[in-house]
Design a protein around this motif. Structure first.
Motif: not given
Length: 829
Positions: A397-401, A473-483, A763-764
């Protein structure tokens, strides 16, 4: 004097209780008597055991009576809805999620859940604003949040602000508890309830039973933990210690329940399965912590989330449970099965084979929908694999959205059209969006009305619009949410949803001067279809309960109205919730999200951590949103009263989505460093049509042979997770084959392209990915791939020849040579 054993035998003989209940009561009595004999004489032990058994049994009986009454009331209401519905099969689905044009007159779980959550968020808006998440996922004020948690546990923090914020949270905890109990639950009030806790079964299992018990035993307040065998607390005061053997037994039970997810005391059976909701939150095997510091320490060691999310999620999960119980009764699974049986009987007695088939199909869909609502469909089978794949989807999600905002131009079409469908002026809603974007004061006014941004209360709100709930995991939640926040998509979605709600509240106020039979026709149809009577409307339109904005404009905002009306509290709660439910249903047509029905159709009940569940979740990734958009618009089209109005609606919506889809295609082209495409070719308009329908990733194939993420059509259909695996495996296999054949390897190109398409954030994000592409990925490829510049020239030539466009920032160059040529959009190839 007869013994307790004699009383039990007589009750069985008289048919008052079953033998099974008698055996269970006897076992409890024997355990209590044996325990009490260690501290008192035999006759006193027998008397104490009998008294405690009687108290515990009476309490259970009272709770059960309350539950049975509510279940019977729910069954009566469900039966009436199904039997009177135009289509009993459709009614089954609508019990879970409302669909326009269905003729369903009852309440739906999703609408009610959203209405309750909206009201909770509005009531704790200052808590969300002061302690919520920042762009990076951290609390805005961690010290204040800690003090709020302390105050919620009745532990003085010395912070007046924290005390006021905790009061707001506690008020909503009390409100949800009262609503839960009103619909058949049994939760006693605790002044220092604190915050709900989510145990991490994996961490607890890794620590082991003895280590976990050693960590927790001294952090608990045993005077607030009830021994179910006696109905009394384990200790007489907060400072008192429990009997070691009894505490050991209790913690053993809790440990087993956590690590087995409740299967330690459940037996396989033909029943629907699972603990009824009225039991879940009244369960005595719950840990009451000594104070906030003890809770925080335990949560840090064995919790699954942070304090802010635990505080808010506890309220939201209560809202969900109240909605489930209000619609389906204290045991929602049994309530749904009863509805299925009523629908099946109606179809069978009508001897209608088509109806019987429809009921079977919709019953399966409804069961899957319930599993997605109550969360059972998202309980992982293999937690490790579920976390891995869930985390992978979040990273993707962080990469593509990061450029999804450019695709969201179509929101203006659905927003304006949804406004017009209920009688509002679509231009007014769009103008309200602009004012909210540019004015903090306007957003504050919305918050005072009870409308706050979704992402203030839920870090995954933006990604949930496209993905639904995921186990990650929460760290990936934070990454997608940040993006999604950094891209502006979260803000855009929040503002448009706020604008629609504010305009709807203003529209209601405009009509409030007239009785129900004289208000605007579209609005009257909606209110009457959802059960608002003339008497209800007269109560709602009370001028004294209206919200007045600083500019003098008035609004009929349900959540403000609840606190301003002079009606009794219970009546105000009921009516405000029903009106907000209507707002939520119309809001979903304006700014669609992933629907529960869409998730049920695509995923069924396949759980995370299974091969089928993870494959389906990859396939459905990003597509559920498009499915929801399609379902909503098709049903709104079918709900139009005449063929002429249907044609007009379809033309307006299709034209709007096509034009905005075309704009989105051109914006994305320029964000990739290319001129706008000529708009005179079929490929362009096919891409625009797909983009307008929410499937822009497929529209890429009308511009190139690869999707935006670099994969082919097969990988795109299978989903991003499969596409990522294909990219990795394909690159390795290709180079191995080349090595065997003696050809030049393409490792440098593959490394550069992997970096180009798979770097989170950089890259996103739409406003920086072109710079990353040119200044990082191209430079890496130019260094590692001898054929890089020749490949770039071939790609440029193909784009010019086949699609009529060329780069305004050429590949490999540190800076653009010119600005985008906007006139190229009107050029004829």
């Amino acid at each position: 004097m007869p013994s307790i054993a004699d009383c039990i035998r007589n009750a069985v003989a008289g048919g008052e209780i079953s033998q099974a209940r008698a055996d269970a009561a006897t076992r409890v009595y024997d355990e209590l008597e044996a325990r009490y004999r260690t501290i008192m004489p035999e006759h006193a032990a027998q008397a104490a055991a009998a008294a405690d058994l009687k108290t515990a049994t009476a309490r259970a009986a009272r709770s059960r009576f309350h539950t049975v009454v509510n279940q019977l009331q729910s069954a009566r209401r469900i039966r009436d809805l199904i039997e009177k519905a135009d289509d009993p099969a459709v009614a089954l689905r609508n019990l879970l999620e409302w669909s326009e044009g269905s003729g369903f007159a009852g309440e739906s779980v999703v609408s009610l859940q959203n209405a309750y959550i909206r009201s909770v968020n509005g009531a704790i808006r200052e808590v969300l604003r002061r302690t919520g998440r920042t762009l990076t996922g951290r609390s805005r004020d961690r010290a204040l949040l800690t003090d709020v948690i302390r105050e919620l546990h009745d532990q003085a923090s010395g912070n007046a602000t924290a005390r006021d914020l905790a009061k707001a949270v506690r008020g909503q905890q009390r409100r949800m508890r009262q609503l839960f109990n009103a619909h058949g639950g049994d939760i006693g009030e605790l002044s220092d309830f604190g915050v709900s806790h989510a145990h991490d079964a994996g961490r607890i299992r890794s620590a082991g039973r003895d280590a976990w018990k050693a960590e927790v035993i001294d952090r608990l307040d045993w005077s607030r933990i009830v021994d179910v065998t006696t109905g009394k607390p384990f200790a007489s005061s907060p400072a008192a210690r429990p009997n070691p053997a009894e505490a050991n037994r209790f913690l053993d039970e809790v440990y087993s329940s956590i690590v087995t997810r409740g299967w330690d005391d459940r037996q396989p059976s033909f029943a629907v399965g699972g603990k009824a909701l009225y039991n879940q939150r009244g369960e005595h095997r719950v840990l009451h912590f000594r104070d906030a510091d003890a809770w925080l320490a335990y949560n840090d060691r064995f919790g699954t989330t942070n304090p802010f999310d635990a505080m808010v999620a506890g309220l939201h999960s209560m809202a969900r449970d109240v909605a489930l119980m209000r619609v389906l009764g204290p045991n929602p699974k049994l309530g749904l099965e009863y509805a299925v049986q009523v629908a099946t009987r109606r179809a069978a007695t009508a001897a209608d084979e088509a109806m019987e088939g429809a009921v079977r199909r919709k019953a399966a869909t409804a069961r899957a929908m319930l599993a997605h609502i109550d969360g059972s469909a998202n309980v992982p089978v293999a937690a490790g694999w579920a976390a891995f794949f869930g985390g992978t989807r979040k990273v993707l999600t962080s990469i593509q959205l990061g450029a999804a905002l450019l695709s969201s131009t179509t929101d203006t079409v659905t927003l304006a059209t949804a406004a017009q469908a209920v009688g509002m002026n679509g231009r007014n809603v769009l103008a309200r969006s602009v004012r909210l974007m540019s004015s903090q004061a306007s957003r504050e006014t919305a918050a005072r009305m009870g409308y706050v941004a979704d992402t203030l209360a839920q870090t995954g709100a933006a990604s949930a619009r496209y993905l639904g709930d995921t186990f990650a995991p929460e760290i990936t939640e934070r990454l997608s949410d940040f993006t999604l926040r950094a891209s502006g998509l979260s803000f855009w979605t929040d503002i448009n949803r706020l604008a629609f709600q504010m305009e709807f509240a203003g529209y209601l106020a405009e009509n409030a001067a007239r009785p129900l039979d004289r208000i605007d026709e579209p609005l009257r149809r909606i209110l009457e279809a959802r059960g608002i009577t003339a008497a209800d409307w007269d109560k709602l339109r009370d001028p004294a309960a209206m919200f007045t904005a600083p500019d003098g404009q008035t609004f009929l905002a349900p959540n403000h109205w609840r606190g301003a009306t002079s009606l009794p509290e219970a009546e105000a709660e009921q009516l405000a919730t029903r009106l907000q439910m209507i707002v939520e249903e119309q809001l979903e047509r304006a700014i669609p999200t992933t629907s529960v029905e869409g998730s049920a159709i695509v995923l069924g009940q396949a759980q995370p951590g299974t091969f089928q569940g993870e494959l389906l979740r990859s396939t459905a990734m990003y597509k559920n949103f498009a499915l929801s958009l399609t379902l909503n618009q098709y049903r709104r089209f079918m709900a139009q009263p005449t063929p002429l109005t249907r044609a007009a609606y379809a033309a307006k919506m299709s034209a709007g989505l096509l034009v905005m889809g075309a704009l989105a295609v051109q914006l994305k082209e320029m964000a990739k460093g290319r001129d706008p495409r000529p708009m005179t070719e079929g490929k362009f308009w096919m891409a625009a049509a797909f983009q307008g329908g929410g499937l822009g990733i497929f529209g890429d194939f009308f511009a190139a042979e690869q999707s935006r993420a670099g994969g082919g059509i097969a990988e795109t259909v299978a989903g991003p997770v499969v596409g990522l695996a294909s990219d990795v495996v394909g690159s390795v296999a290709s180079n191995v084959s080349r090595a065997v054949a003696g050809d030049d390897l393409l490792i440098g190109r593959d490394v550069a392209n992997f970096l180009r398409y798979n770097t989170p954030v950089a890259s996103s994000l739409w406003y920086e990915r072109l710079a990353f592409d040119r200044l990082v990925a191209d430079q890496v490829q130019d260094f590692l791939d001898p054929d890089a510049r020749a490949q770039w020239r071939r790609a440029e030539s193909r784009a010019r020849r086949e699609y009529g466009t060329q780069s305004w920032w050429e590949r490999g160059q540190p800076a653009p040579a010119r600005a985008p040529d906007l006139s190229n959009a009107l050029r004829t190839q």
